[in-house]
Structure formats: structure tokens, C-alpha cells
Scaffold this motif. Sequence first.
Motif, PDB file in Angstrom:
ATOM      1  N   GLU A 190       4.325  10.603  -6.858  1.00  0.00           N
ATOM      2  CA  GLU A 190       5.303  10.962  -7.873  1.00  0.00           C
ATOM      3  C   GLU A 190       4.637  11.270  -9.200  1.00  0.00           C
ATOM      4  N   ALA A 191       3.599  10.489  -9.505  1.00  0.00           N
ATOM      5  CA  ALA A 191       2.879  10.721 -10.757  1.00  0.00           C
ATOM      6  C   ALA A 191       2.184  12.077 -10.741  1.00  0.00           C
ATOM      7  N   GLU A 192       1.614  12.399  -9.589  1.00  0.00           N
ATOM      8  CA  GLU A 192       0.932  13.690  -9.468  1.00  0.00           C
ATOM      9  C   GLU A 192       1.914  14.860  -9.603  1.00  0.00           C
ATOM     10  N   GLU A 193       3.066  14.714  -8.964  1.00  0.00           N
ATOM     11  CA  GLU A 193       4.066  15.773  -9.058  1.00  0.00           C
ATOM     12  C   GLU A 193       4.548  15.955 -10.491  1.00  0.00           C
ATOM     13  N   LYS A 194       4.755  14.825 -11.169  1.00  0.00           N
ATOM     14  CA  LYS A 194       5.200  14.885 -12.548  1.00  0.00           C
ATOM     15  C   LYS A 194       4.149  15.556 -13.422  1.00  0.00           C
ATOM     16  N   GLU A 195       2.910  15.191 -13.168  1.00  0.00           N
ATOM     17  CA  GLU A 195       1.819  15.782 -13.936  1.00  0.00           C
ATOM     18  C   GLU A 195       1.717  17.284 -13.671  1.00  0.00           C
ATOM     19  N   LYS A 196       1.939  17.650 -12.402  1.00  0.00           N
ATOM     20  CA  LYS A 196       1.889  19.066 -12.061  1.00  0.00           C
ATOM     21  C   LYS A 196       3.002  19.841 -12.768  1.00  0.00           C
ATOM     22  N   GLU A 197       4.196  19.285 -12.793  1.00  0.00           N
ATOM     23  CA  GLU A 197       5.307  19.931 -13.481  1.00  0.00           C
ATOM     24  C   GLU A 197       5.017  20.105 -14.965  1.00  0.00           C
ATOM     25  N   GLY A 210       0.817  -1.213   0.000  1.00  0.00           N
ATOM     26  CA  GLY A 210       0.000   0.000   0.000  1.00  0.00           C
ATOM     27  C   GLY A 210       0.847   1.257   0.000  1.00  0.00           C
ATOM     28  N   SER A 211       1.923   1.230   0.785  1.00  0.00           N
ATOM     29  CA  SER A 211       2.770   2.422   0.866  1.00  0.00           C
ATOM     30  C   SER A 211       3.492   2.690  -0.440  1.00  0.00           C
ATOM     31  N   SER A 212       3.935   1.644  -1.091  1.00  0.00           N
ATOM     32  CA  SER A 212       4.654   1.829  -2.350  1.00  0.00           C
ATOM     33  C   SER A 212       3.731   2.369  -3.438  1.00  0.00           C
ATOM     34  N   SER A 213       2.491   1.879  -3.448  1.00  0.00           N
ATOM     35  CA  SER A 213       1.549   2.374  -4.456  1.00  0.00           C
ATOM     36  C   SER A 213       1.203   3.832  -4.226  1.00  0.00           C
ATOM     37  N   SER A 214       1.036   4.235  -2.962  1.00  0.00           N
ATOM     38  CA  SER A 214       0.735   5.652  -2.669  1.00  0.00           C
ATOM     39  C   SER A 214       1.899   6.552  -3.045  1.00  0.00           C
ATOM     40  N   LYS A 215       3.112   6.019  -2.829  1.00  0.00           N
ATOM     41  CA  LYS A 215       4.291   6.801  -3.192  1.00  0.00           C
ATOM     42  C   LYS A 215       4.355   7.003  -4.692  1.00  0.00           C
ATOM     43  N   GLY A 216       4.013   5.953  -5.406  1.00  0.00           N
ATOM     44  CA  GLY A 216       4.010   6.063  -6.856  1.00  0.00           C
ATOM     45  C   GLY A 216       2.978   7.050  -7.352  1.00  0.00           C
ATOM     46  N   GLU A 217       1.848   7.065  -6.692  1.00  0.00           N
ATOM     47  CA  GLU A 217       0.810   8.014  -7.077  1.00  0.00           C
ATOM     48  C   GLU A 217       1.255   9.461  -6.845  1.00  0.00           C
TER      49      GLU A 217
END
Length: 418
Positions: free
Chosen positions: A11-18, A2-9
Amino acid sequence: MGSSSSKGEEEAEEKEKEEDEEETAEEIAEKIAERQKKEEEEEGELPLGVDDMLDSGDPVLDLCYRKFKKLPCRVYTLMHLEKIYACGNRLRTLPDRLANLQGLRTLALDFNKMEDVPPAVCQLVNLTCLYMGSNRLVCLPPEVRNLQKLRCLWIESNYFQYFPKQLYELPHLRSLQIGDNRMKKLPSDLVRMEALKGLWVYGNRFEEFPKVLLRMEGLEVLDLDRNKISNFPSLRRLPTLQLLSYDHNPVEGPPRVGEEVTLVGEGAAEAMQEREDKKERRRKAAEQEAEEQLALAEEEERVIHGILKNSGASPGRIANEASADGDAPPDGEEAQEEEEEEEEEEEEGSPDRAGMEYDSAGLEYDEEGVEYETEELICEAEGLEYEGDALEYEEGQMDYEYEERQEVQGTGRQNGGR
């Protein structure tokens, strides 16, 4: 898991924001480019000669009376500009890009249609001269205090009802043109503008002379034309005033001012002519007095020389008499010359020593005492005049050079003292 999946999410959000931010920056840049392109298209063909001026590299750009509603876009890319003259156009404002031209020293926007000072103008911190006369201004923005180097501000022929106190914050402002407005008075703390040298407040609505001006001791030019002032106080207390214009006010005569002040107004020419006539009379009287004093001094000198020649007095005696009359005794080289002259007289047999010479053969001695066969020697204490057949001598020629020099110097001191 669960923690790894949330971390991935995350990172994806930050990338999308950038990516969104990058797209936003690109979009902004594209919008700016499109706007500039559109503005250039709207400008159409520039008036004849403007392109050449923009390409010349000249630090002075003259765009006056070209009927511009907006200045050419290329103007805001000319970082070398120091002066822009855009008078007599149809400008209502200026874009923020004007603030890029930090090298500007002079900006002239007279005879346009501006209702406010453009914010970008207040960011030109190196401006020394700003001309915004004949627009539609009713006040100045607080940001005008950013123009700390401003020395000259012309805002005449606008709609100011009150004096803009923001100007107190401009320490180097020397020239303020605020004529042809609607002010009825000046604030009592105007004296804070210590650097002000020229003030033009003609064509306002003053019914009384603004008393605060009597404390503006640094003023050199004051223009109060076309007001309703019926009484002017004495302005002689303004020591630096050079020009006063009071024309078209209901006054009976020129205000009282210093002798060096130029007046402009009804009766000014006559008043200044009368003032010049008085100065000329004083000058002639001073010249006549100086001539009389010089003639008197020359007459005194002739009298003294005559006395010297008739009396046959020695230089030393005359010097002592002159000293007793108040002249300083000779010193330095003059004293040395006097001593040398006396020594020469002694060597040659001066009149003072001539009477003391005698021949030993002319004297007979008796055991009872000394008897003189010559006639009695008569001496007068001061002149040492001798009577006697055995004591004959020729009086030496007197040298008056020293006395003449003493008298000339004495006369010079007297004239210099006057």
C-alpha cells in the motif's frame, strides 16, 4: 504478522507511486507553462495590428509576410478560426498544438521554408484547402490520407520528382497544383483520381504527352506549359475539357481539341479565330436554309389558296383532298366548326341543295308516266353544277377561313418537322 506487514508495504508503494505520478503530471504541466512563457518572451512585441487581429474574434486570420519564424502562441488557442493565411514568412514547421484547431477549413503556408508537411497539419481532418507551394518539399507523408475532405491542394514550386500516390486516397480532391517541380512522367493509375477537375503540371520535365491524361474524362482544366512535349495527340475525346494551356512546348501548332475548348499557347489565337469563323459560316448557312424553306412554304400556301378561290370547292372536299395529300384531318373543335358551317349552308340553301328545289306547279303528270316540261337537268358528279332555265340560283359566298386555318397548320407541321 508477516502477511500484514507485506500488505502495508504494498500500500505504501502504491501511494508513493501515485504521488510520483501526480508530481510527474504537475511537472509536465509546469514545463508546458514555462515553455509557453518562454516562447511568448522570445516572441517579444508582435507586429503592429496582430494583437488586434487575435482579439477580434474573426474566423479568418491573416498573418502573411510578417517575417514570423514561429506563429504567435495565442494562435493555437483560437478555436473559432476557420482560415489561417501565413504565407511569406520564415516558418520551418508548426507545433503539435495546431491540431487543436479542428475548425480550420483553409490553411495557407506558401513561401516558407518547410522541408516536410508538419504532422499536425495531417490531423486537421476538416481541411478543404491546403496551400504549401514554394517550400522545400520532396514528398508527402503517408498521413496526408487523413485529409479526407480535402478538395484543393497546391504544392507547386517544390522538389517532387515523382507523383505522390498518397493523393489517390483523397476521394474529393478536385484541384491539384503541382507545377514547377521535377517530374518526368505521370503514373498510369492516375485515372484513379476520378474527382479531379483541374490539373496544373506546367514547368516539369515531360518529354512526351502523358497518355494517362487521355483517360481523365472528368478534366476541365489542363496546364502543360513549359515542358518539352513536341507532339500532342487529339484531345477531342476529353468531353468536359474547357481550357488547355500548352505554351512554351516545341510544337508546330495547337493540339486538336473540341470546339468549346479555350486554348493558350503559340498559334492559339489564330486557331480559335478560324474556329469561330467556321461556326459563323455554318450559322449563316443554316439561317439561309431556314429562310428558303419558309419562303417555299409561303409560296405553296399562296398556290393552294389560289386554287381554292378559283375552283369554288367546298370546305369538306378540300379537307378530304388535303387529307389525301398527307395532312391530318380536322379534329376536335375544327371538326365541330366544319359541321356547323355545313348545317348553316343547308338551312340557308347552299349551292348543293339549291338545284334540288322545284315548284310542284311546274310538273305535269300523265297516267302513262311523269313528264317534265322543264329542260333536261344536267348534273356533274363532283361540282353539282346545274344547267336549266327553271333552276336558277345565286352561288353562295364561299367561306375560306377553315381552309386557311388548315393550310397554316399543315405548313407549321412541315416547318416544325424540319
